[in-house]
Design an enzyme around this catalytic site. Structure first.
Site, mmCIF file in Angstrom:
data_model
loop_
_atom_site.group_PDB
_atom_site.id
_atom_site.type_symbol
_atom_site.label_atom_id
_atom_site.label_comp_id
_atom_site.label_asym_id
_atom_site.label_seq_id
_atom_site.Cartn_x
_atom_site.Cartn_y
_atom_site.Cartn_z
ATOM 1 N N ARG A 82 64.371 60.081 18.688
ATOM 2 C CA ARG A 82 65.774 59.685 18.485
ATOM 3 C C ARG A 82 66.384 59.466 19.859
ATOM 4 N NH1 ARG A 82 70.417 58.328 18.150
ATOM 5 N NH2 ARG A 82 71.840 58.677 16.402
ATOM 6 N N GLU A 90 73.655 51.831 10.610
ATOM 7 C CA GLU A 90 72.542 52.093 9.698
ATOM 8 C C GLU A 90 72.020 50.806 9.062
ATOM 9 O OE1 GLU A 90 71.167 54.946 9.295
ATOM 10 O OE2 GLU A 90 72.641 56.255 10.255
ATOM 11 N N ARG A 149 63.204 65.513 15.305
ATOM 12 C CA ARG A 149 62.920 64.332 16.120
ATOM 13 C C ARG A 149 63.114 64.659 17.595
ATOM 14 N NH1 ARG A 149 66.749 60.068 13.068
ATOM 15 N NH2 ARG A 149 68.195 61.742 13.635
#
Length: 326
Positions: A82, A90, A149
């Protein structure tokens, strides 16, 4: 001089030592000395910030979206990264327009953000996918965030990709205590004021072209997609090379006599076509039967350069309405 742990592991693996367990994440040192004054090539009045010192090199195996990638280390370990400090719209979930300053909390605002998110994802694929990049870590942040992440800066060709997303308007600054936040905030402010990228979704925004961004003109027309690299040989797949225009205004827009051109001034002229609010039309380079949503240039060779070009739309009087570079 202390030898970093991951380097030790790699040396041992190369030496053929057996029984070693592959570390789940790199343990090389953080970059802890960000430069206060940004230096480098300018875009507008915002400059590049010096990239942090990469801790490890990885291969990018997949792009999830504009701010999330999947990578593979030299020893075969895989991970999800990330990107530190940035948040792109998104593409796999619904967007919340109020998260992006000035973007209206409407269906149109959410739709515009989704298109901007697709644009950011395409940029990440173009710049990162299949390439070897450097990962660096911020001393103010944990190594891992939500969903386990890895949180990292991505350095490619000596440039900080995270920062480039913000500067070009492909991402907003994510609210966290990372060391480069001041520079990122400054870049976001200028991108928002210029109406670059996702910020053209904001109320009252009119934008000018700036490398690789989605743009919108005062008429409400936006260049929402440029498919410049058709699968296979571009000259043998002309209808997969295309440009999409969308009417983001509140009124119907007649494109009769309007033109689309590239840097070499190859021009296509629209016939009697009107875009209703929210409607799109895709201009394909090859041949076909025109409809309200698809028109065909009728060329025998590719138009849009894979190495970069500019799409310019002019009205019937020759005035530039909107441009977009990539």
């Amino acid at each position: 001089m202390r030898v970093p742990a991951v380097l030790c592991c790699l040396v041992l693996v190369v030496a053929g030592c057996g029984g070693l367990s592959t570390p789940a994440e790199p343990t090389l040192a953080d970059d802890t000395t960000p430069t206060a004054e940004p230096v480098g090539p300018t875009v507008g009045t915002v400059t590049d910030v010096p990239p942090p010192r990469p801790a490890v090199e990885v291969s990018v195996t997949a792009v999830v979206d504009g701010d999330t990638i999947r990578v593979e280390y030299a020893n075969g370990t895989r991970d999800t990264v990330r990107l530190v400090g940035v948040d792109t719209p998104e593409v796999h979930a619904e967007n919340d327009p109020p998260e992006f300053e000035g973007v209206p909390d409407t269906t149109a605002g959410a739709t515009c953000l989704r298109e901007a998110g697709i644009d950011a994802s395409n940029l990440a694929k173009d710049r990162l996918l299949g390439r070897t990049v450097g990962l660096a870590f911020d001393p103010n942040l944990d190594r891992r965030g939500y969903y386990d992440r890895l949180l990292a800066y991505v350095v490619v060709e000596d440039r900080l990709f995270n920062y480039g997303l913000v500067r070009s308007g492909h991402a907003r600054v994510y609210d966290s205590d990372f060391t480069r936040k001041t520079a990122f905030d400054r870049a976001e402010s200028e991108a928002r004021e210029a109406g670059r990228g996702l910020w053209q979704c904001a109320d009252g925004a009119t934008a000018v072209a700036d490398g690789g961004t989605v743009t919108a003109g005062a008429s409400g027309l936006a260049i929402t997609a440029i498919d410049y690299d058709a699968p296979g040989n571009d000259n043998e797949n002309l209808n997969a090379e295309s440009v999409t225009l969308t009417n983001r205004g509140d009124e119907a827009l007649s494109l009769a006599g309007w033109t689309v051109s590239d840097d070499a001034d190859h021009r296509y002229t629209f016939g009697d076509l009107t875009l209703t609010p929210g409607a799109s039309v895709t201009l394909h380079t090859g041949s076909g039967t025109d409809t309200d949503s698809d028109v065909y240039w009728g060329r025998e060779g590719a138009v849009w350069n894979n190495g970069g070009d500019t799409v310019t739309v002019r009205d019937a009087g020759g005035t530039v309405v909107v441009e977009r570079s990539y």
